[in-house]
Design an enzyme around this catalytic site. Sequence first.
Site, PDB file in Angstrom:
ATOM      1  N   GLN A  54       0.830  -1.214   0.000  1.00 20.32           N
ATOM      2  CA  GLN A  54       0.000   0.000   0.000  1.00 20.32           C
ATOM      3  C   GLN A  54       0.860   1.257   0.000  1.00 20.32           C
ATOM      4  OE1 GLN A  54      -2.169   1.853   3.336  1.00 20.32           O
ATOM      5  NE2 GLN A  54      -4.021   1.332   2.211  1.00 20.32           N
TER       6      GLN A  54
ATOM      7  N   CYS B 133      -6.608   7.235   4.840  1.00 26.50           N
ATOM      8  CA  CYS B 133      -5.949   7.577   6.111  1.00 26.50           C
ATOM      9  C   CYS B 133      -6.454   8.932   6.623  1.00 26.50           C
ATOM     10  CB  CYS B 133      -4.429   7.607   5.944  1.00 26.50           C
ATOM     11  SG  CYS B 133      -3.611   7.941   7.494  1.00 26.50           S
TER      12      CYS B 133
ATOM     13  N   GLY C 251     -14.422  -2.171   8.433  1.00 23.57           N
ATOM     14  CA  GLY C 251     -14.832  -1.371   9.579  1.00 23.57           C
ATOM     15  C   GLY C 251     -15.668  -2.180  10.544  1.00 23.57           C
TER      16      GLY C 251
ATOM     17  N   GLY D  63      -9.265  -5.197  10.570  1.00 25.59           N
ATOM     18  CA  GLY D  63      -8.103  -4.493  11.095  1.00 25.59           C
ATOM     19  C   GLY D  63      -7.934  -4.752  12.578  1.00 25.59           C
ATOM     20  N   ARG D  64      -8.517  -3.857  13.403  1.00 28.88           N
ATOM     21  CA  ARG D  64      -8.264  -3.922  14.853  1.00 28.88           C
ATOM     22  C   ARG D  64      -8.707  -5.238  15.468  1.00 28.88           C
ATOM     23  NH1 ARG D  64     -11.349   1.409  15.791  1.00 28.88           N
ATOM     24  NH2 ARG D  64     -12.404   0.427  14.017  1.00 28.88           N
TER      25      ARG D  64
HETATM   26  C1  LIG Z   1      -3.185   1.499  14.168  1.00 28.15           C
HETATM   27  C2  LIG Z   1      -3.851   1.572  12.821  1.00 28.15           C
HETATM   28  C3  LIG Z   1      -3.090   1.760  11.695  1.00 28.15           C
HETATM   29  C4  LIG Z   1      -3.701   1.836  10.445  1.00 28.15           C
HETATM   30  N1  LIG Z   1      -2.924   1.986   9.332  1.00 28.15           N
HETATM   31  C5  LIG Z   1      -3.502   1.982   8.114  1.00 28.15           C
HETATM   32  C6  LIG Z   1      -2.709   2.012   6.943  1.00 28.15           C
HETATM   33  O1  LIG Z   1      -1.473   2.017   6.986  1.00 28.15           O
HETATM   34  N2  LIG Z   1      -3.362   2.022   5.743  1.00 28.15           N
HETATM   35  C7  LIG Z   1      -4.730   2.009   5.663  1.00 28.15           C
HETATM   36  O2  LIG Z   1      -5.285   2.027   4.551  1.00 28.15           O
HETATM   37  N3  LIG Z   1      -5.498   1.953   6.756  1.00 28.15           N
HETATM   38  C8  LIG Z   1      -4.910   1.918   7.963  1.00 28.15           C
HETATM   39  N4  LIG Z   1      -5.682   1.802   9.065  1.00 28.15           N
HETATM   40  C9  LIG Z   1      -7.141   1.658   8.908  1.00 28.15           C
HETATM   41  C10 LIG Z   1      -7.522   0.164   8.836  1.00 28.15           C
HETATM   42  O3  LIG Z   1      -6.961  -0.459   7.707  1.00 28.15           O
HETATM   43  C11 LIG Z   1      -9.043   0.002   8.785  1.00 28.15           C
HETATM   44  O4  LIG Z   1      -9.525   0.657   7.651  1.00 28.15           O
HETATM   45  C12 LIG Z   1      -9.731   0.588  10.017  1.00 28.15           C
HETATM   46  O5  LIG Z   1      -9.033   0.288  11.207  1.00 28.15           O
HETATM   47  C13 LIG Z   1     -11.174   0.085  10.126  1.00 28.15           C
HETATM   48  O6  LIG Z   1     -11.200  -1.322  10.190  1.00 28.15           O
HETATM   49  P1  LIG Z   1     -11.346  -2.127  11.602  1.00 28.15           P
HETATM   50  O7  LIG Z   1     -12.574  -1.610  12.287  1.00 28.15           O
HETATM   51  O8  LIG Z   1     -11.449  -3.559  11.197  1.00 28.15           O
HETATM   52  O9  LIG Z   1     -10.107  -1.808  12.399  1.00 28.15           O
HETATM   53  C14 LIG Z   1      -5.103   1.735  10.325  1.00 28.15           C
HETATM   54  C15 LIG Z   1      -5.860   1.535  11.470  1.00 28.15           C
HETATM   55  C16 LIG Z   1      -5.269   1.444  12.700  1.00 28.15           C
HETATM   56  C17 LIG Z   1      -6.121   1.220  13.922  1.00 28.15           C
END
Ligand SMILES: Cc1cc2nc3c(=O)[nH]c(=O)nc-3n(C[C@H](O)[C@H](O)[C@H](O)COP(=O)(O)O)c2cc1C
Length: 338
Positions: A79, A109, A210, A233-234
């Site tokens: 990415q 982001c 999300g 993600g999280r």
């Molecule tokens: C600590 C952290 C770092 C992240 N870094 C990126 C990243 O480098 N690139 C990106 O597209 N999204 C990044 N995200 C967003 C996640 O990819 C994702 O879109 C977001 O956390 C929502 O998904 P979730 O609810 O499953 O966490 C980041 C999220 C977190 C919490």
Amino acid sequence: MAEADKKAGQIRVGEVEISGRAFLAPMAGISDAPFRTIAERYGAALVVSEMIASASLTSGMAEMQRKLRPSGRLPHVVQLAGNEEKWLVLGARMAADAGADIIDINLGCPSKKVTNGYAGSALMRVPDKALALIEAVIGAVDLPVTVKMRLGWNDQQINAPLIARLAEGAGVRMLVVHGRTRQQFYKGRARWEPVRDVVEAVSIPVVVNGDVVDTASARKALAASGAAAVMIGRGAQGQPWIVGQVNRGLTGRGVFCSPDKEELVDVIIGHYREILTTYGRELGVRVARKHLRWYLQRAGIGEPDIRQSSLLTLDDAERVIATVGEMLDFHFQSREVA
Ligand SMILES: Cc1cc2nc3c(=O)[nH]c(=O)nc-3n(C[C@H](O)[C@H](O)[C@H](O)COP(=O)(O)O)c2cc1C
């Protein structure tokens, strides 16, 4: 994308075939090669590198090489984030030389550091600029290009369907949509229903992201959005195997088996050692701390016990390893007794 292919979890991203419906999200500082390797081993259908910001292209080869490192046999998705054509193009070429199979462009982001430079989600406010950058990357490499975005900048500017159409027209092969606006950052609940407007606007695969944390929430996200796959993600912090678990829950296929008590200790310590190898001991000990905390929390060990153990302040790697093993042994034994 055809419904039958969605249900079967057969997703084509240009020439790249993905088999499965649950992907690991890119997370800066977290989804590095050691973390992605574990997610893949336990059955994630796709994993994505941490974002590589254009600025970091000049910040030293060691960090770049670390971020560009493939993690296993799955397609290598790198990415990129940035707002200047020349840097994105250079980044894409470097990624291609490093063995990338897919380039993903970050339009999601929310960080001020990134958006003030009109990169990440800020690009959604200037669709023409976003399109020009996407076209530049597509023109620069002979690899499929994907885009990860949010619903829009704020509730008044939900323009993910517009950006999706522009991206598809430019030749983008897959989209990931995080069901929040930029103004929401990570607050409130992700909305999966509006992602359906993106699904209906394009014919390329769309991935919903999300607040997907398990198979039940994955099913709901897919039903609400009509997306082809989910991205987690999280929910994978402290349990990178959850992506494989969800993949298997959705498709009935995959290698997932949940680590049992003994295996859990091996996975955590293996992850720790891999972090030390990747970052070097001094930095690695610090990088590993958040992962250790998440693993122990997921295992059911409370924050006061984690703090009391001094685990997160120890700098001696061998003592850290011994302490993790002891804490988990003690925790599981007391649960058995109770
Ligand atoms: C600590 C952290 C770092 C992240 N870094 C990126 C990243 O480098 N690139 C990106 O597209 N999204 C990044 N995200 C967003 C996640 O990819 C994702 O879109 C977001 O956390 C929502 O998904 P979730 O609810 O499953 O966490 C980041 C999220 C977190 C919490």
